[in-house]
Design a protein around this motif. Structure first.
Motif, PDB file in Angstrom:
ATOM      1  N   PHE A   1       5.778  -1.630 -20.293  1.00  0.00           N
ATOM      2  CA  PHE A   1       4.940  -2.010 -19.151  1.00  0.00           C
ATOM      3  C   PHE A   1       3.943  -0.911 -18.848  1.00  0.00           C
ATOM      4  O   PHE A   1       4.102   0.244 -19.270  1.00  0.00           O
ATOM      5  CB  PHE A   1       5.790  -2.318 -17.920  1.00  0.00           C
ATOM      6  CG  PHE A   1       6.445  -1.135 -17.249  1.00  0.00           C
ATOM      7  CD1 PHE A   1       5.892  -0.565 -16.098  1.00  0.00           C
ATOM      8  CD2 PHE A   1       7.626  -0.584 -17.745  1.00  0.00           C
ATOM      9  CE1 PHE A   1       6.489   0.517 -15.467  1.00  0.00           C
ATOM     10  CE2 PHE A   1       8.235   0.490 -17.119  1.00  0.00           C
ATOM     11  CZ  PHE A   1       7.667   1.055 -15.975  1.00  0.00           C
ATOM     12  N   VAL A   2       2.880  -1.291 -18.114  1.00  0.00           N
ATOM     13  CA  VAL A   2       1.899  -0.335 -17.609  1.00  0.00           C
ATOM     14  C   VAL A   2       1.843  -0.472 -16.092  1.00  0.00           C
ATOM     15  O   VAL A   2       2.096  -1.547 -15.534  1.00  0.00           O
ATOM     16  CB  VAL A   2       0.500  -0.537 -18.228  1.00  0.00           C
ATOM     17  CG1 VAL A   2       0.525  -0.239 -19.712  1.00  0.00           C
ATOM     18  CG2 VAL A   2      -0.023  -1.939 -17.976  1.00  0.00           C
ATOM     19  N   LEU A   3       1.508   0.635 -15.420  1.00  0.00           N
ATOM     20  CA  LEU A   3       1.566   0.716 -13.961  1.00  0.00           C
ATOM     21  C   LEU A   3       0.211   1.092 -13.387  1.00  0.00           C
ATOM     22  O   LEU A   3      -0.404   2.071 -13.810  1.00  0.00           O
ATOM     23  CB  LEU A   3       2.608   1.770 -13.551  1.00  0.00           C
ATOM     24  CG  LEU A   3       2.643   2.195 -12.076  1.00  0.00           C
ATOM     25  CD1 LEU A   3       3.129   1.039 -11.201  1.00  0.00           C
ATOM     26  CD2 LEU A   3       3.544   3.425 -11.896  1.00  0.00           C
ATOM     27  N   GLY A   4      -0.263   0.323 -12.420  1.00  0.00           N
ATOM     28  CA  GLY A   4      -1.421   0.680 -11.612  1.00  0.00           C
ATOM     29  C   GLY A   4      -0.945   1.053 -10.226  1.00  0.00           C
ATOM     30  O   GLY A   4      -0.149   0.327  -9.617  1.00  0.00           O
ATOM     31  N   LEU A   5      -1.400   2.188  -9.716  1.00  0.00           N
ATOM     32  CA  LEU A   5      -0.880   2.715  -8.458  1.00  0.00           C
ATOM     33  C   LEU A   5      -2.036   3.216  -7.598  1.00  0.00           C
ATOM     34  O   LEU A   5      -2.747   4.151  -7.987  1.00  0.00           O
ATOM     35  CB  LEU A   5       0.105   3.854  -8.756  1.00  0.00           C
ATOM     36  CG  LEU A   5       0.944   4.448  -7.635  1.00  0.00           C
ATOM     37  CD1 LEU A   5       1.787   3.378  -6.963  1.00  0.00           C
ATOM     38  CD2 LEU A   5       1.849   5.550  -8.193  1.00  0.00           C
ATOM     39  N   ALA A   6      -2.262   2.588  -6.449  1.00  0.00           N
ATOM     40  CA  ALA A   6      -3.275   3.032  -5.494  1.00  0.00           C
ATOM     41  C   ALA A   6      -2.556   3.584  -4.267  1.00  0.00           C
ATOM     42  O   ALA A   6      -1.752   2.870  -3.646  1.00  0.00           O
ATOM     43  CB  ALA A   6      -4.186   1.874  -5.100  1.00  0.00           C
ATOM     44  N   LEU A   7      -2.829   4.840  -3.924  1.00  0.00           N
ATOM     45  CA  LEU A   7      -2.086   5.551  -2.880  1.00  0.00           C
ATOM     46  C   LEU A   7      -3.034   6.119  -1.835  1.00  0.00           C
ATOM     47  O   LEU A   7      -4.117   6.613  -2.167  1.00  0.00           O
ATOM     48  CB  LEU A   7      -1.293   6.709  -3.497  1.00  0.00           C
ATOM     49  CG  LEU A   7      -0.252   6.377  -4.558  1.00  0.00           C
ATOM     50  CD1 LEU A   7       0.171   7.641  -5.284  1.00  0.00           C
ATOM     51  CD2 LEU A   7       0.939   5.685  -3.917  1.00  0.00           C
ATOM     52  N   PRO A   8      -2.616   6.114  -0.575  1.00  0.00           N
ATOM     53  CA  PRO A   8      -3.441   6.751   0.459  1.00  0.00           C
ATOM     54  C   PRO A   8      -3.405   8.275   0.392  1.00  0.00           C
ATOM     55  O   PRO A   8      -4.312   8.938   0.881  1.00  0.00           O
ATOM     56  CB  PRO A   8      -2.837   6.225   1.766  1.00  0.00           C
ATOM     57  CG  PRO A   8      -1.428   5.881   1.428  1.00  0.00           C
ATOM     58  CD  PRO A   8      -1.450   5.408  -0.003  1.00  0.00           C
TER      59      PRO A   8
ATOM     60  N   THR B   1      -5.167   5.839  -8.407  1.00  0.00           N
ATOM     61  CA  THR B   1      -6.381   6.104  -7.637  1.00  0.00           C
ATOM     62  C   THR B   1      -6.012   6.245  -6.171  1.00  0.00           C
ATOM     63  O   THR B   1      -4.894   5.919  -5.765  1.00  0.00           O
ATOM     64  CB  THR B   1      -7.415   4.976  -7.823  1.00  0.00           C
ATOM     65  OG1 THR B   1      -8.660   5.374  -7.247  1.00  0.00           O
ATOM     66  CG2 THR B   1      -6.960   3.688  -7.153  1.00  0.00           C
ATOM     67  N   ARG B   2      -6.953   6.732  -5.390  1.00  0.00           N
ATOM     68  CA  ARG B   2      -6.764   6.838  -3.953  1.00  0.00           C
ATOM     69  C   ARG B   2      -7.158   5.510  -3.298  1.00  0.00           C
ATOM     70  O   ARG B   2      -8.092   4.833  -3.728  1.00  0.00           O
ATOM     71  CB  ARG B   2      -7.626   7.966  -3.376  1.00  0.00           C
ATOM     72  CG  ARG B   2      -7.502   8.125  -1.862  1.00  0.00           C
ATOM     73  CD  ARG B   2      -8.534   9.111  -1.328  1.00  0.00           C
ATOM     74  NE  ARG B   2      -8.568   9.055   0.121  1.00  0.00           N
ATOM     75  CZ  ARG B   2      -8.005   9.950   0.924  1.00  0.00           C
ATOM     76  NH1 ARG B   2      -7.360  10.975   0.408  1.00  0.00           N
ATOM     77  NH2 ARG B   2      -8.088   9.826   2.235  1.00  0.00           N
ATOM     78  N   SER B   3      -6.414   5.140  -2.259  1.00  0.00           N
ATOM     79  CA  SER B   3      -6.704   3.929  -1.502  1.00  0.00           C
ATOM     80  C   SER B   3      -6.682   4.251  -0.011  1.00  0.00           C
ATOM     81  O   SER B   3      -5.776   4.938   0.460  1.00  0.00           O
ATOM     82  CB  SER B   3      -5.670   2.846  -1.811  1.00  0.00           C
ATOM     83  OG  SER B   3      -5.748   1.788  -0.882  1.00  0.00           O
ATOM     84  N   ASP B   4      -7.675   3.745   0.713  1.00  0.00           N
ATOM     85  CA  ASP B   4      -7.690   3.917   2.162  1.00  0.00           C
ATOM     86  C   ASP B   4      -7.070   2.722   2.868  1.00  0.00           C
ATOM     87  O   ASP B   4      -7.084   2.648   4.097  1.00  0.00           O
ATOM     88  CB  ASP B   4      -9.134   4.114   2.655  1.00  0.00           C
ATOM     89  CG  ASP B   4      -9.735   5.411   2.143  1.00  0.00           C
ATOM     90  OD1 ASP B   4      -8.978   6.393   2.026  1.00  0.00           O
ATOM     91  OD2 ASP B   4     -10.949   5.434   1.840  1.00  0.00           O
ATOM     92  N   ALA B   5      -6.522   1.797   2.101  1.00  0.00           N
ATOM     93  CA  ALA B   5      -5.968   0.567   2.675  1.00  0.00           C
ATOM     94  C   ALA B   5      -4.471   0.451   2.441  1.00  0.00           C
ATOM     95  O   ALA B   5      -3.933  -0.646   2.369  1.00  0.00           O
ATOM     96  CB  ALA B   5      -6.685  -0.640   2.081  1.00  0.00           C
TER      97      ALA B   5
END
Length: 337
Positions: A81-88, A119-123
């Motif tokens: 599997f591959v993982l996409g992770l958006a974090l504040p 990546t960074r996420s503001d949401a």
């Protein structure tokens, strides 16, 4: 090295299995297979699919479990599997716990992480996993294979995750005397679902159609019937439930078991002559399988009680990522099926 690359190195870089190229290049390389490749993607969004204060270890487990459940429904063996992770923000303690839950399940099913992105996420936090599996093309379990006369089965028990979610949301009308005790008994089903991969593999050559129950039994079974061009008769009182759900009044028990999502059990059909084989497959997989109805040629899904009478006040359609707005003139939610 700092920031994103250090986050990946510290929490998500592992040695890939022999024959694969994993984290560290522009693409992962998977070993070729003579079987068909099964691919599934799921998104989990903070506030929509999980609470902001959820145990990150449980979130790591569930984020992969829901994808493994899709493979199970197709009778596919996990590959990677591959993982996409958006974090504040970067929180090492949170990431360490999340990775521990993720990799514990990945290791249990021999399904390595081979790439992804951060990546960074503001949401808030958003997770995306794409999983790969393998299955002989002719043996894949599909939604379109149900035929009149087939039995309808479900694995495990249904309703616990829905009941736990209602308690966590603070719904005051849930008819339980000891909310804390019932939540303790049901919360694991919501936060730590067990994908039925072994059962999916064991059902190859036995089941005629299958789906995993993510949005509610009635809604997901409806997808199978629509794809197969069939109808069905289902006995609501035969649907297996835990003691916590069984203790609810009948309308609530049916609401949780028939309409509740996040179960990640398998609903499947099989010819009546395969009953002994299904029982043996379930025993090998270490999970109960219960016969709850039958497919027929007439259109629609008819739900009856143990006496054969139509069940009133069935739960409405299950979980919908894009629910239709309320029609003020109708005074209720519009039909979605």
């Amino acid at each position: 090295m700092s920031g994103e690359f250090e986050l990946i190195r510290r929490h998500f870089t592992r040695t890939a299995p022999a024959g694969m190229l994993g984290v560290g290049d522009d693409c992962a390389l998977l070993a070729p297979s003579a079987d068909a490749t099964a691919v599934s993607t799921d998104l989990l969004v903070e506030g929509r699919h999980f609470f902001p204060d959820v145990d990150p270890r449980a979130l790591g487990h569930k984020s992969l479990a829901v994808n493994l459940s899709d493979l199970a429904a197709m009778g596919a063996k996990p590959t990677a599997f591959v993982l996409g992770l958006a974090l504040p923000r970067v929180d090492d303690a949170w990431l360490s716990a999340f990775a521990a839950g993720l990799f514990a399940l990945a290791d249990a099913y021999g399904c390595p992480l081979v790439g992804g992105d951060t990546t960074r996420s503001d949401a808030g936090t958003t997770l995306s996993i794409t999983i790969f599996g393998s299955v002989p093309a002719q043996a894949a379990l599909r939604r379109s294979g149900a035929r009149p006369g087939d039995d309808i089965w479900v694995s495990g028990t249904l309703g616990d995750a829905d009941l736990a979610l209602r308690l966590l949301l603070g719904e005051r009308d849930v008819p339980v005397a000891d909310r804390a005790a019932v939540l303790a008994a049901t919360r694991g089903a919501l936060e730590w679902p067990e994908p039925r991969v072994a059962l999916g593999l064991a059902l190859r050559g036995l089941a005629s159609a299958a789906i995993d129950i993510s949005d509610g039994l009635l809604q997901d079974l409806g997808h199978v019937l629509a794809a197969s061009g069939c109808g069905a008769r289902l006995c609501a009182d035969d649907v297996p439930v835990s003691p916590a759900v069984a203790a609810l009044p009948a309308p609530w028990r049916r609401r949780c078991a028939l309409g509740g999502g996040d179960a990640y059990e398998l609903c499947f059909t099989a010819p009546a002559e395969a009953r002994a084989g299904v029982a043996e497959a379930a025993a090998r997989a270490g999970v109960a399988a219960t016969r709850i109805g039958a497919v027929d040629a007439g259109p629609g899904l008819r739900v009856v009680d143990a006496g054969g009478m139509p069940v009133p006040d069935l739960p409405r359609a299950g979980f919908d990522h894009f629910p239709m707005p309320v029609d003020p003139a109708a005074g209720s939610l519009p039909e979605t099926s």
